[in-house]
Structure formats: structure tokens, C-alpha cells
Write a protein that holds these residues in place. Structure first.
Motif, PDB file in Angstrom:
ATOM      1  N   GLY A   1       0.824  -1.202   0.000  1.00  0.00           N
ATOM      2  CA  GLY A   1       0.000   0.000   0.000  1.00  0.00           C
ATOM      3  C   GLY A   1       0.856   1.249   0.000  1.00  0.00           C
ATOM      4  N   PRO A   2       0.247   2.397  -0.294  1.00  0.00           N
ATOM      5  CA  PRO A   2       1.008   3.641  -0.421  1.00  0.00           C
ATOM      6  C   PRO A   2       1.415   4.256   0.915  1.00  0.00           C
ATOM      7  CG  PRO A   2      -1.313   4.045  -0.852  1.00  0.00           C
ATOM      8  CD  PRO A   2      -1.166   2.571  -0.630  1.00  0.00           C
ATOM      9  N   ASN A   3       0.732   3.872   1.994  1.00  0.00           N
ATOM     10  CA  ASN A   3       0.986   4.509   3.273  1.00  0.00           C
ATOM     11  C   ASN A   3       1.589   3.525   4.278  1.00  0.00           C
ATOM     12  OD1 ASN A   3       0.752   5.535   5.880  1.00  0.00           O
ATOM     13  ND2 ASN A   3      -1.104   6.698   5.388  1.00  0.00           N
ATOM     14  N   PRO A   4       2.873   3.683   4.630  1.00  0.00           N
ATOM     15  CA  PRO A   4       3.542   2.690   5.475  1.00  0.00           C
ATOM     16  C   PRO A   4       2.926   2.569   6.867  1.00  0.00           C
ATOM     17  CG  PRO A   4       4.969   4.601   5.111  1.00  0.00           C
ATOM     18  CD  PRO A   4       3.768   4.772   4.223  1.00  0.00           C
TER      19      PRO A   4
ATOM     20  N   ILE B   1      12.250  -6.107   0.421  1.00  0.00           N
ATOM     21  CA  ILE B   1      12.222  -4.897  -0.394  1.00  0.00           C
ATOM     22  C   ILE B   1      11.064  -4.069   0.163  1.00  0.00           C
ATOM     23  CG2 ILE B   1      12.152  -3.958  -2.721  1.00  0.00           C
ATOM     24  CD1 ILE B   1      12.755  -6.706  -3.768  1.00  0.00           C
ATOM     25  N   GLU B   2      11.413  -3.017   0.871  1.00  0.00           N
ATOM     26  CA  GLU B   2      10.370  -2.316   1.609  1.00  0.00           C
ATOM     27  C   GLU B   2       9.453  -1.489   0.734  1.00  0.00           C
ATOM     28  OE1 GLU B   2      13.463  -1.343   5.080  1.00  0.00           O
ATOM     29  OE2 GLU B   2      11.611  -0.186   5.110  1.00  0.00           O
ATOM     30  N   LYS B   3      10.008  -1.088  -0.383  1.00  0.00           N
ATOM     31  CA  LYS B   3       9.232  -0.175  -1.212  1.00  0.00           C
ATOM     32  C   LYS B   3       9.532  -0.509  -2.658  1.00  0.00           C
ATOM     33  CE  LYS B   3       9.358   4.760  -1.859  1.00  0.00           C
ATOM     34  NZ  LYS B   3       9.730   6.035  -1.241  1.00  0.00           N
ATOM     35  N   ILE B   4       8.508  -0.718  -3.438  1.00  0.00           N
ATOM     36  CA  ILE B   4       8.702  -0.917  -4.869  1.00  0.00           C
ATOM     37  C   ILE B   4       7.776   0.044  -5.575  1.00  0.00           C
ATOM     38  CG2 ILE B   4       8.443  -2.514  -6.805  1.00  0.00           C
ATOM     39  CD1 ILE B   4       9.096  -4.796  -4.981  1.00  0.00           C
ATOM     40  N   LYS B   5       8.346   0.845  -6.395  1.00  0.00           N
ATOM     41  CA  LYS B   5       7.545   1.831  -7.135  1.00  0.00           C
ATOM     42  C   LYS B   5       6.607   2.611  -6.211  1.00  0.00           C
ATOM     43  CE  LYS B   5       7.646  -0.407 -11.612  1.00  0.00           C
ATOM     44  NZ  LYS B   5       6.989  -1.409 -12.427  1.00  0.00           N
ATOM     45  N   ASP B   6       7.158   3.186  -5.195  1.00  0.00           N
ATOM     46  CA  ASP B   6       6.400   4.009  -4.253  1.00  0.00           C
ATOM     47  C   ASP B   6       5.337   3.259  -3.460  1.00  0.00           C
ATOM     48  OD1 ASP B   6       7.783   6.362  -4.651  1.00  0.00           O
ATOM     49  OD2 ASP B   6       6.597   6.870  -6.429  1.00  0.00           O
ATOM     50  N   GLU B   7       5.356   1.961  -3.555  1.00  0.00           N
ATOM     51  CA  GLU B   7       4.402   1.200  -2.774  1.00  0.00           C
ATOM     52  C   GLU B   7       5.158   0.476  -1.668  1.00  0.00           C
ATOM     53  OE1 GLU B   7       0.369  -1.015  -4.210  1.00  0.00           O
ATOM     54  OE2 GLU B   7       2.265  -1.939  -4.765  1.00  0.00           O
ATOM     55  N   TYR B   8       4.661   0.596  -0.444  1.00  0.00           N
ATOM     56  CA  TYR B   8       5.335  -0.035   0.689  1.00  0.00           C
ATOM     57  C   TYR B   8       4.857  -1.457   0.848  1.00  0.00           C
ATOM     58  CZ  TYR B   8       7.163   4.479   1.865  1.00  0.00           C
ATOM     59  OH  TYR B   8       7.836   5.658   1.807  1.00  0.00           O
ATOM     60  N   ARG B   9       5.713  -2.268   1.481  1.00  0.00           N
ATOM     61  CA  ARG B   9       5.390  -3.700   1.603  1.00  0.00           C
ATOM     62  C   ARG B   9       5.650  -4.196   3.019  1.00  0.00           C
ATOM     63  NH1 ARG B   9       6.236  -5.962  -3.704  1.00  0.00           N
ATOM     64  NH2 ARG B   9       7.258  -7.792  -2.847  1.00  0.00           N
ATOM     65  N   TRP B  10       4.673  -4.870   3.553  1.00  0.00           N
ATOM     66  CA  TRP B  10       4.823  -5.551   4.833  1.00  0.00           C
ATOM     67  C   TRP B  10       4.492  -6.999   4.638  1.00  0.00           C
ATOM     68  CZ3 TRP B  10       5.655  -4.097  10.101  1.00  0.00           C
ATOM     69  CH2 TRP B  10       6.209  -2.802  10.211  1.00  0.00           C
ATOM     70  N   GLN B  11       4.982  -7.822   5.558  1.00  0.00           N
ATOM     71  CA  GLN B  11       4.726  -9.248   5.395  1.00  0.00           C
ATOM     72  C   GLN B  11       4.527  -9.934   6.723  1.00  0.00           C
ATOM     73  OE1 GLN B  11       8.194 -10.822   3.513  1.00  0.00           O
ATOM     74  NE2 GLN B  11       9.421 -10.708   5.373  1.00  0.00           N
ATOM     75  N   LEU B  12       3.882 -11.073   6.631  1.00  0.00           N
ATOM     76  CA  LEU B  12       3.607 -11.895   7.797  1.00  0.00           C
ATOM     77  C   LEU B  12       3.830 -13.347   7.382  1.00  0.00           C
ATOM     78  CD1 LEU B  12       2.381 -12.137  10.667  1.00  0.00           C
ATOM     79  CD2 LEU B  12       0.123 -12.055   9.613  1.00  0.00           C
TER      80      LEU B  12
END
Ligand code: ADP
Ligand code: ZN
Length: 755
Positions: free
Chosen positions: A670-673, A705-716
Motif C-alpha cells: 500500500g502507499p501509506n507505510p 524490499i520495503e518499497k517498490i515503485k512508491d508502494e510499501y510492503r509488509w509481510q507476515l
């Protein structure tokens, strides 16, 4: 008549329709049909016939038409689709869409051809009479009559230099007749480009091969599901065993799916396999297969639409009974399936990295089960999952311990880069010993392959002096260096600490990053061997369509001295003149943040070594590393798979990794971390509350990779040993959870690439 229909992607629901009178005969289970849905015409698969419904029958809509007058999905494929939907947490509709190639869904472009055949044979007298009256017609008649099979009209006329009028006269008199035939577009059929094409003859089996074939034959003939794992060292002749097993299955009237990694489907291997498989098919059917039809279908991602459609049709109609292909060939509509083979079963490429995220090998096993077929997995370096299954008695283990013709496994020479680094002021890409060995080969006009494994995008930190790599205390994987904030982080659990300035183990100040690429290696080779012909082979240089084949055929014909490349060089290729194989950086694959890093490294080393010494000359393998003591390296020196597996399985057991538990990866984007963090934490709490006893959660944490193309990424991460119970629960919770619109999430069951 009422049928239940699964629409293709877009509607994950069984819908009911009426079947009009004239379509009844064709609308069997598995048939591809066109149906009206909300005003549009869509495709669907008949899943049930005569399904009960509480919907008032007179309000049901009708099936519009049947795309093909035979089932597009066999019953085992329908069953498989349902299993996959549950296991991989996706809609049956998207699975069915994956199973039916786009070319088939479009159903267009079936090419037909006119053939000439004799309708009414002429007597000798009649022929003589015809010769006098119309010599051209007589010539045409004789030509057609002499042929074994009906021949394409256009071809015959152009061969004889005749016009269509000549044929028309004979057709009109009923002496000849025309037939329509679908034209098969056969992939690679006329590919002789590398001049290596020999119709391979069956080899007389050695004792180990014979034992494996006997065991398989017994299993295939029982017609019951079972799995065998064929563990055979490189060059032990696994392919010959596969071919014999195929022969058994086809003689028993069955069909075969033969999966190989996409990169192994070179024109050379395809041509060899095709000639053997065609011969097997012909013998099995006593030549009764449809005239001119293809018997062995080849299936990979570079087929044209027409080729794919023709191959698919040949299988779906039962005209062809064997398919050899990459991952998606596991869905080929092979009839009466008796054998499923997965070659190089350990290959991560069998996992699809987009939805549906299925594993071709695992799906192969399930499909075999659904159709009562035998499944044969083969590798020189089996995955620990499969090996574990063999050890626990779930699979049967078959072993080929020796290379054919008593060829020796090549000697593996470990080059300790710590010593090299001390000897030379700065660390060269290629060690003195490797350079010397290459120069020596060049002088003898022998060839060298250098491998550089570029997998993994991020850099880990490694001490130049002692080779130490920092690992996470909780997960036993390498920590990753993040340049932005000077930290080391664990990509599994999210643990982090400041990046050290000195080596935590030996206190040396020389901490360096790892990051060699093929280009740097190529440069180094040019410096070491200025007169040699060098070619680099990686996804960057191989983007042009036929470049891969060109380079391989140049290499085979000796026009290239040194080939530098990623693993894409390796698979299934025999280069008898290659006597040196160098692995430039064994550490690169070992210290990636993936619990399978050791396994991958071991596989890489053994497979790479297997490239050397395939000809008469003995081969040598040089492995450059900072950590020569690492188990993956030590065990690979002696190709000691059992030793490696025992040691690595212990680690897996201690850390609860596969094969002892399943892993499920959940990615949030998503765009907002802050929002991402908040919602993934809320979600984790919900899962914990509902599934706490069945899963162990790790995270949520920021993705590698925390951010790809301005999109942030979290994982579980979920660790569980009850995947078939947990996944449906996750799917249910996920549907109920109030996700904000700007968060996307992806669930990946049994992921293979963690880094
Ligand atoms: P693997 O896949 O196990 O690495 P291959 O199937 O590629 O090995 O076989 C290696 C080579 O040995 C091939 O060239 C193959 O044709 C040949 N071969 C296989 N079986 C025999 C045999 N019984 N006798 C002689 N050569 C064989
Ligand atoms: Zn150190």
C-alpha cells in the motif's frame, strides 16, 4: 437437462443453466461452453450434469453453445482445480482459466488443409486407358495411389507441376477424393539448427537403471496412485529410465505428462525426446495413431497461439497421448493418465510466482492421485521435501549411484578466497588458480564455463578476513545490509541491529559487501585471456529471441572458448569439450536470507559440477569461496547427497522449517507505510485469536524490499503443519476483515523464494 457450470475467471461460483436439445449430446462434464452472464457472453466449464437446483427451472438461462464437442478438462483436472482452489486460497475460476490456454479459450485459428486420397482404385487397364486419354490425370492418379497416406493437395500439385483442373477432373469422376485435415503446427519440428540431431536409440540399461525400470513398470501396471523419487547422480541416465517408464505406460494404453524445467526445453533436447517419444507412441499403438497427427506434444511458454492450440487439441481428442513441457503442461488434457514425470523436481522454477501460486511438482503429485497414475520425481539433488517423503516411506526411493559408462564424477577443487585476499592486496574477481586453469584450457583448445549466480538482489555483509557472515539469532538466515539507515535486518522476523564497523567475530575492520555480477566476471576473463573468444549469457544479453540458441550452438561447435553466465547455461546440456567449470562465487547463493540457501548452494554446486567431464576427458570444477568449511560446499565435493540431507534436515527440524512444517507468506502492499503497519498488525491479532493453536506467526515486519515503485510492503509468515485446515480459515477471515481499499494482499502457500 440442467448443468452446473464453473465460469472462467471473474465469477467464483457454480451457476446453473439449461441445455438446449441440440447441445445435449455434447454437454458432458468438462466441456467448454458459452453462457450468458449478466448480459454478456462468457466461457464456462460444465462441472455437473443434472445438478439439482432450487432455482425455478423455467427461469434458468440456456447454454449458448459448445466450444469443442469433447471435454476440455478431464475429470481429474476438475478435481485438481477444486483441490488447488482450497490449497492455494484462490478461486476455482482462476484455476480453470489457468488450466485452459488462452489460445484454446479463443478457439480461433484452426487451420485446415485439403488432402488427396484414392476413392476408387483403377484397374491396370483403366490406368492404361487414362494414360492415353489424359496423361496428366494418369500421372496424378498414380502418384496419389503410390502414397502411404493421403497427401496435401497443394503440395502434390506443385510437385507434379499440375493445375487444380487436373485434380478436379479426377475428383469429379469419383476416382480421387478430398479430405480435410487440421494442420498441426508443431513446435521445433524442423529445427536442425545445431546440427546435432541424431535419432537417439534406446540404450541397453545398466543394472541400476533396469532395477528402477522394473519397479516403475510394476507400479504403473497396477493402475494405482503412488510416488517414486528417482535420485540419480548427474550423468547416471535418468532420462533413459523416464523413457522406459513412458513406454510401459503407453503400452498399457495410458497417457503421460512429462515435466521438465523451461530452460531445459532447448531445441536439442526437444528434438531428441520427440524422436524417442514418437517411436514409443508408434510402437505402443502399433502404428494405429491418426495419420500424420502428432504423437508427442511439446508445451512451453514460447509456443505460438496456433502451436499451442494444435497441441492441446491433439491431447484433448486423444490423438496424442504424451506431452513434454514446462510447468503449465501439468494441466494438459492428457486422456487416461497413467504416468506423471517431474524431471529436476527440486527446481524452484516449478513454482509459479503469480496467482495462482502453485507448485508444478506438488500439483503433479495431486493430479496423479486424482487419476490413479504413478508419479515419478527425478533429480540428482532432490528437494529436501521430496527426500523427506521418501525417507518416511510416503514415496519410494529409487537410486542410480553411478554415472553411465563408468565415467568419473569430476574433481571439485575449492579455492579459498580468504587466502587469495591475503596474497593479493585487493581481492580479484578470479583467483590466480582459476585464471591459470583457464589459460591452460585455452592453450589446449578446450572450453571453460564460468558460473556466477546472481540470484538475490540485496547485499549481505561478509568479513574479508574470516569469511564470517552475520546471521539472525532467531531464524538462522543471513542478515541483510540496509544502506539507507546502516542496519542489519532479518527478512524473516524483522529483527534488526546497527551494522557493525568491524567483524563481530574476528574484529577485522575489513567488512565488505557481496555483489558480483556476470559483467564484472566477463571483464576479468577478458583481462586474463585477451585472445580468447568470450560470450556472456544472462537474462540481459539473452533478451533477443534466438540469441540463446545461437550462443549455445556456437559454443558447441567450438567457436567460443569461455562462456560466462548464470544457471541458465546449465540444464540438460552436454558439452563434451568442456573440461573446466568454475563457480566464481559460491557464497553468493549461500548467504541470502532464505532458509533454503544451503540447499540451493548444494544443488548449484552438484549440478554445475555435473556439467564437467561429460565427454571422454576428465573434468575439473573450481569453486571460489570465503567459507570453504560450509557444509553445502564440503558435502558437494563428494556429491554426498545423503550426508548433506541428514545434516540440513536436522537444522530444518530444529527451526521448524519445511519439510517439518509448511510456510505461508502473506504480503501487504500500500502507499501509506503507517497504515500498512497498523492493518497488518490488526490482522495478525485476528489470526492469532482465531488460529493461535494451529499457526505460529512471525512478523508482521517490513518486507525485504520495503518499497517498490512508491508502494510499501509488509509481510507476515505463518508456520503450520495443518495447511489444508489453516488456508481455508485464512481465506474466510480475510474475506471478513475490513481491509482499506488502498491495501492489496497476496497469500503465497509454500513459497520457494524467500529472498
Ligand atoms: P542424467 O539426466 O541422469 O544426468 P542423462 O539421462 O542425461 O543423465 O544421461 C547421460 C548420458 O548417458 C546421455 O548421453 C545418455 O544418452 C547416456 N546413457 C543413458 N543410459 C545409458 C546406458 N544404459 N548406456 C550408455 N549410455 C547411456
Ligand atoms: Zn571476521
Amino acid at each position: 437437462m440442467i448443468v452446473g457450470i464453473h465460469p472462467l475467471a471473474g465469477f467464483d461460483k457454480l451457476l446453473h443453466y439449461r441445455v438446449p436439445e441440440h447441445l445435449r449430446a455434447a454437454a458432458a462434464v468438462g466441456t467448454l461452453v458459452r453462457i450468458p452472464i449478466t448480459g454478456a457472453v462468457r466461457l464456462g466449464i460444465v462441472a455437473e450434469v443434472g445438478a439439482p437446483t432450487d432455482f425455478p427451472i423455467d427461469r434458468l438461462k440456456s447454454v449458448i453453445d459448445v466450444v469443442y464437442p469433447f471435454p476440455a478438462l478431464t475429470p481429474d483436472l476438475l478435481q485438481l482445480a477444486r483441490w488447488m482452489a482450497g490449497y492455494y486460497a484462490c478461486g476455482v475460476d482462476s484455476i480453470i482459466e489457468t488450466m485452459i490456454p488462452a489460445a484454446v479459450r479463443r478457439g480461433a485459428g484452426i487451420k485446415q488443409q485439403k488432402l488427396l486420397a484414392v476413392a476408387q482404385p483403377l484397374t491396370a487397364d483403366e490406368i492404361t486407358a487414362l494414360e492415353k486419354r489424359a496423361p496428366q490425370q494418369a500421372r496424378l492418379y498414380r502418384f496419389v495411389a503410390e502414397q502411404f497416406r493421403p497427401q496435401p493437395k497443394a503440395l502434390v500439385l506443385s510437385r507434379l507441376g499440375q493445375t487444380a483442373a487436373v485434380a478436379a477432373a479426377l475428383l469429379k469422376r469419383g476416382v480421387l477424393r478430398e479430405e480435410l485435415r487440421r494442420i498441426e503446427r508443431v513446435a521445433y519440428s524442423d529445427d536442425h539448427s545445431d546440427g546435432e540431431l541424431v535419432a537417439a536409440q534406446p540404450h541397453a540399461l545398466n543394472l541400476e537403471q533396469q532395477r528402477a525400470v522394473d519397479a516403475l513398470a510394476a507400479d504403473i501396471q497396477t493402475g494405482k496412485f503412488g510416488v517414486s523419487l528417482l535420485h540419480g547422480v548427474t550423468g547416471s541416465g535418468k532420462t533413459e529410465v523416464y523413457l522406459r517408464a513412458i513406454d510401459v505406460a503407453m503400452r498399457a494404453g495410458g497417457g503421460v505428462v512429462f515435466l521438465v524445467p523451461e530452460v531445459a526445453l532447448t531445441p536439442q533436447t526437444v528434438a531428441r525426446l520427440r524422436s524417442r517419444l514418437n517411436a514409443i507412441a508408434e510402437a505402443a499403438t502399433a502404428g494405429a495413431a491418426a495419420a500424420g497427427g502428432q504423437r508427442c506434444v511439446v508445451w512451453h511458454s514460447h509456443l505460438s497461439e496456433g502451436e499451442r492450440l494444435d497441441g492441446w487439441l491433439a491431447l484433448a481428442t486423444g490423438e496424442a497421448r504424451v506431452v513434454v513441457g514446462a510447468r503449465s503442461a501439468v494441466f494438459a488434457p492428457v486422456q487416461n493418465l497413467k504416468l506423471v514425470i517431474v524431471d529436476e523436481e527440486h527446481e524452484p522454477a516449478y513454482k509459479q510466482d503469480e496467482t495462482p501460486r502453485y507448485h508444478g511438482r506438488d500439483v503433479a503429485v495431486v493430479r496423479a492421485k486424482a487419476s490413479g497414475a504413478h508419479c515419478l520425481l527425478g533429480s540428482a539433488t532432490p528437494s529436501l521435501e521430496s527426500f523427506h517423503n521418501a525417507q518416511s516411506g510416503k514415496y519410494r526411493l529409487l537410486q542410480l549411484t553411478e554415472r553411465v559408462d563408468n565415467r568419473k564424477l569430476p574433481h571439485i577443487d575449492i579455492v579459498d578466497l580468504r587466502i587469495e585476499a591475503m596474497k593479493q592486496r585487493h581481492l580479484p574477481t578470479l583467483s590466480g588458480r582459476l585464471v591459470e586453469a583457464m589459460q591452460d584450457r585455452f592453450a589446449r583448445r578446450e572450453q571453460t564455463i564460468l558460473f556466477i549466480n546472481r540470484r538475490g538482489y540485496s547485499s549481505s555483509m561478509q568479513c574479508k578476513k574470516c569469511g564470517h557472515v552475520e546471521e539472525c539469532l532467531h531464524c538462522s538466515i543471513a542478515m541483510t545490509y540496509h544502506r539507507t539507515d546502516e542496519t542489519l535486518r532479518c527478512h524473516l522476523c524483522g529483527d534488526q541491529r546497527p551494522a557493525p564497523l568491524r567483524c563481530p567475530k574476528c574484529a577485522a575492520p575489513d567488512i565488505r559487501w557481496r555483489g558480483l555480477g556476470t559483467q564484472r566476471v566477463e571483464e576479468a576473463v577478458r583481462r586474463a585471456l585477451p585472445r580468447a573468444r568470450i560470450e556472456r549469457m544472462d537474462t540481459d544479453t539473452m533478451s533477443r529471441k534466438n540469441r540463446f540458441r545461437e550462443v549455445l550452438s556456437q559454443f558447441r561447435s567450438g567457436k567460443i572458448d569461455v562462456l560466462v553466465g548464470t544457471q541458465m547455461i546449465g540444464k540438460g546440456l552436454d558439452f563434451p569439450n568442456v573440461t573446466l567449470v568454475g563457480l566464481v562465487d559460491a557464497d553468493m547463493s549461500m548467504h541470502v536470507p532464505d532458509f533454503r540457501a544451503n540447499e540451493r548452494t548444494f544443488q548449484l554446486l552438484v549440478q554445475v559440477a555435473g556439467r564437467a567431464g561429460r565427454g571422454d576427458r576428465a573434468g575439473e570444477v573450481m569453486v571460489q569461496t570465503f567459507t570453504p568449511q560450509a557444509e553445502a560446499i564440503q558435502f558437494s565435493r563428494h556429491a554426498d547427497f545423503a550426508g548433506f540431507a541428514a545434516s540440513e534436515l536436522k537444522v530444518r527440524h530444529d527451526f521448524h522449517y519445511p519439510p517439518y512444517r509448511h510456510l505461508i507468506h502473506h504480503l501487504f502492499r500500500g502507499p501509506n507505510p503507517d497504515k500498512l503497519k497498523f492493518f497488518s498488525e490488526q490482522w495478525a491479532k485476528l489470526v492469532e485469536k482465531n488460529l493461535g493453536a494451529r499457526v505460529e506467526l512471525r512478523g508482521p515486519s517490513a518486507s525485504p524490499i520495503e518499497k517498490i515503485k512508491d508502494e510499501y510492503r509488509w509481510q507476515l509468515w505463518y508456520f503450520t503443519n495443518a495447511v489444508t485446515k489453516v488456508v481455508p480459515e485464512l481465506a474466510r477471515l480475510r474475506a471478513e476483515f475490513a481491509w482499506p481499499d488502498d491495501i492489496t494482499q497476496v497469500l503465497d502457500v509454500d513459497p520457494v523464494n524467500l529472498a
